[in-house]
Every structure is written in C-alpha cells, then in structure tokens.
Design a protein around this motif. Structure first.
Motif, short mmCIF file in Angstrom:
data_model
loop_
_atom_site.label_atom_id
_atom_site.label_comp_id
_atom_site.label_asym_id
_atom_site.label_seq_id
_atom_site.Cartn_x
_atom_site.Cartn_y
_atom_site.Cartn_z
N THR A 173 -12.43 -21.47 16.11
CA THR A 173 -12.46 -20.08 16.57
C THR A 173 -11.14 -19.38 16.28
O THR A 173 -11.13 -18.23 15.81
CB THR A 173 -12.77 -20.02 18.08
N MET A 174 -10.04 -20.04 16.55
CA MET A 174 -8.72 -19.42 16.31
C MET A 174 -8.52 -19.12 14.83
O MET A 174 -7.97 -18.08 14.47
CB MET A 174 -7.61 -20.33 16.84
N ARG A 175 -8.96 -20.01 13.94
CA ARG A 175 -8.83 -19.76 12.50
C ARG A 175 -9.73 -18.61 12.04
O ARG A 175 -9.34 -17.79 11.22
CB ARG A 175 -9.12 -21.03 11.71
N VAL A 176 -10.94 -18.55 12.60
CA VAL A 176 -11.85 -17.45 12.25
C VAL A 176 -11.27 -16.11 12.70
O VAL A 176 -11.26 -15.14 11.94
CB VAL A 176 -13.25 -17.68 12.85
N VAL A 177 -10.78 -16.06 13.92
CA VAL A 177 -10.20 -14.82 14.44
C VAL A 177 -9.00 -14.40 13.59
O VAL A 177 -8.84 -13.23 13.25
CB VAL A 177 -9.80 -14.97 15.92
N ALA A 178 -8.17 -15.35 13.21
CA ALA A 178 -6.99 -15.04 12.39
C ALA A 178 -7.40 -14.50 11.02
O ALA A 178 -6.66 -13.71 10.42
CB ALA A 178 -6.12 -16.27 12.23
N ALA A 179 -8.57 -14.89 10.53
CA ALA A 179 -9.03 -14.44 9.21
C ALA A 179 -9.62 -13.03 9.23
O ALA A 179 -9.75 -12.40 8.19
CB ALA A 179 -10.07 -15.42 8.66
N ILE A 180 -9.96 -12.52 10.42
CA ILE A 180 -10.53 -11.17 10.52
C ILE A 180 -9.37 -10.17 10.57
O ILE A 180 -8.50 -10.28 11.43
CB ILE A 180 -11.40 -11.02 11.78
N PRO A 181 -9.36 -9.21 9.66
CA PRO A 181 -8.28 -8.21 9.69
C PRO A 181 -8.23 -7.49 11.04
O PRO A 181 -9.27 -7.21 11.65
CB PRO A 181 -8.66 -7.23 8.57
N GLN A 182 -7.03 -7.20 11.52
CA GLN A 182 -6.83 -6.59 12.83
C GLN A 182 -7.71 -5.35 13.03
O GLN A 182 -8.30 -5.16 14.07
CB GLN A 182 -5.35 -6.22 13.02
N ARG A 210 -11.65 -6.03 13.96
CA ARG A 210 -12.07 -6.83 15.12
C ARG A 210 -12.90 -6.05 16.12
O ARG A 210 -13.59 -6.64 16.94
CB ARG A 210 -10.85 -7.44 15.80
N ASP A 211 -12.84 -4.73 16.07
CA ASP A 211 -13.63 -3.91 16.98
C ASP A 211 -14.85 -3.31 16.29
O ASP A 211 -15.57 -2.51 16.88
CB ASP A 211 -12.78 -2.78 17.57
N GLY A 212 -15.09 -3.68 15.06
CA GLY A 212 -16.22 -3.13 14.30
C GLY A 212 -17.51 -3.85 14.63
O GLY A 212 -17.52 -4.93 15.21
N HIS A 213 -18.61 -3.22 14.29
CA HIS A 213 -19.94 -3.80 14.49
C HIS A 213 -20.52 -4.19 13.13
O HIS A 213 -21.23 -3.42 12.51
CB HIS A 213 -20.86 -2.80 15.19
N PRO A 214 -20.25 -5.43 12.67
CA PRO A 214 -20.79 -5.85 11.38
C PRO A 214 -22.32 -5.96 11.40
O PRO A 214 -22.97 -5.82 10.39
CB PRO A 214 -20.15 -7.20 11.12
N VAL A 215 -22.88 -6.19 12.58
CA VAL A 215 -24.34 -6.25 12.75
C VAL A 215 -24.70 -5.28 13.88
O VAL A 215 -24.16 -5.38 14.98
CB VAL A 215 -24.80 -7.68 13.12
N GLN A 216 -25.60 -4.37 13.59
CA GLN A 216 -25.99 -3.37 14.57
C GLN A 216 -26.52 -4.03 15.84
O GLN A 216 -27.24 -5.02 15.79
CB GLN A 216 -27.07 -2.46 13.98
N ASP A 217 -26.14 -3.49 16.99
CA ASP A 217 -26.57 -3.97 18.32
C ASP A 217 -26.10 -5.40 18.62
O ASP A 217 -26.70 -6.09 19.44
CB ASP A 217 -28.09 -3.88 18.47
N GLU A 244 -15.41 -8.87 21.14
CA GLU A 244 -16.28 -9.11 22.29
C GLU A 244 -16.84 -10.53 22.27
O GLU A 244 -16.98 -11.16 23.32
CB GLU A 244 -17.42 -8.10 22.30
N LEU A 245 -17.16 -11.06 21.09
CA LEU A 245 -17.66 -12.42 20.98
C LEU A 245 -16.63 -13.45 21.44
O LEU A 245 -16.94 -14.40 22.15
CB LEU A 245 -18.10 -12.72 19.55
N VAL A 246 -15.38 -13.24 21.01
CA VAL A 246 -14.31 -14.17 21.41
C VAL A 246 -14.07 -14.09 22.91
O VAL A 246 -13.94 -15.11 23.59
CB VAL A 246 -13.01 -13.88 20.62
#
Length: 72
Positions: free
Chosen positions: A20-29, A32-39, A45-47
């Motif tokens: 999880t920490m590596r995945v979060v680090a790979a997401i550009p700052q 992290r608040d975007g909605h890649p999948v609607q709804d 929020e997932l983390v």
C-alpha cells in the motif's frame, strides 16, 4: 487461534502495508483526490478506509470481539 496463526496474519498485514505504501507513493500528489472510476472512492479515501478498518479490527481483537461492518 494460536500464536503461529496470529504471527502469520501479522506478517500478511505487514506485506499489505508495504504494498500500500509503495502504491500510494507512486500516485502523483495532485491525483490522490481524483476519481479514476466514477462513484468510487478516491485513492486517498481508499487508503483512509483501509487503515481505519485495520485499526478497528485491531481494537476489536484486543477487546475479544470484532463486530460486523454493518454494526459500525
């Protein structure tokens, strides 16, 4: 549940945390608040949900009872 089973579960949680920490680090700052999948929850929020549930489960285990998610 015996000590070996608990140790195995703890090791699994440590692995999940590391991934999880590596995945979060790979997401550009800025994403992290975007909605890649609607709804669906945002990555942030997932983390937050994941670590809130881990804390909830640990506290329940300490108390000897983990209520179902619907009882929260």
């Amino acid at each position: 549940m015996n000590k070996a089973q608990i140790a195995g579960m703890w090791d699994h949680l440590r692995q999940i945390n590391g991934i999880t920490m590596r995945v979060v680090a790979a997401i550009p700052q800025g994403k992290r608040d975007g909605h890649p999948v609607q709804d669906m929850r945002t990555p942030q929020e997932l983390v937050t949900h994941l670590y809130t549930m881990l804390r909830f489960i640990a506290e329940g285990a300490k108390q000897g009872e983990i209520p179902s998610y619907d009882e929260m």
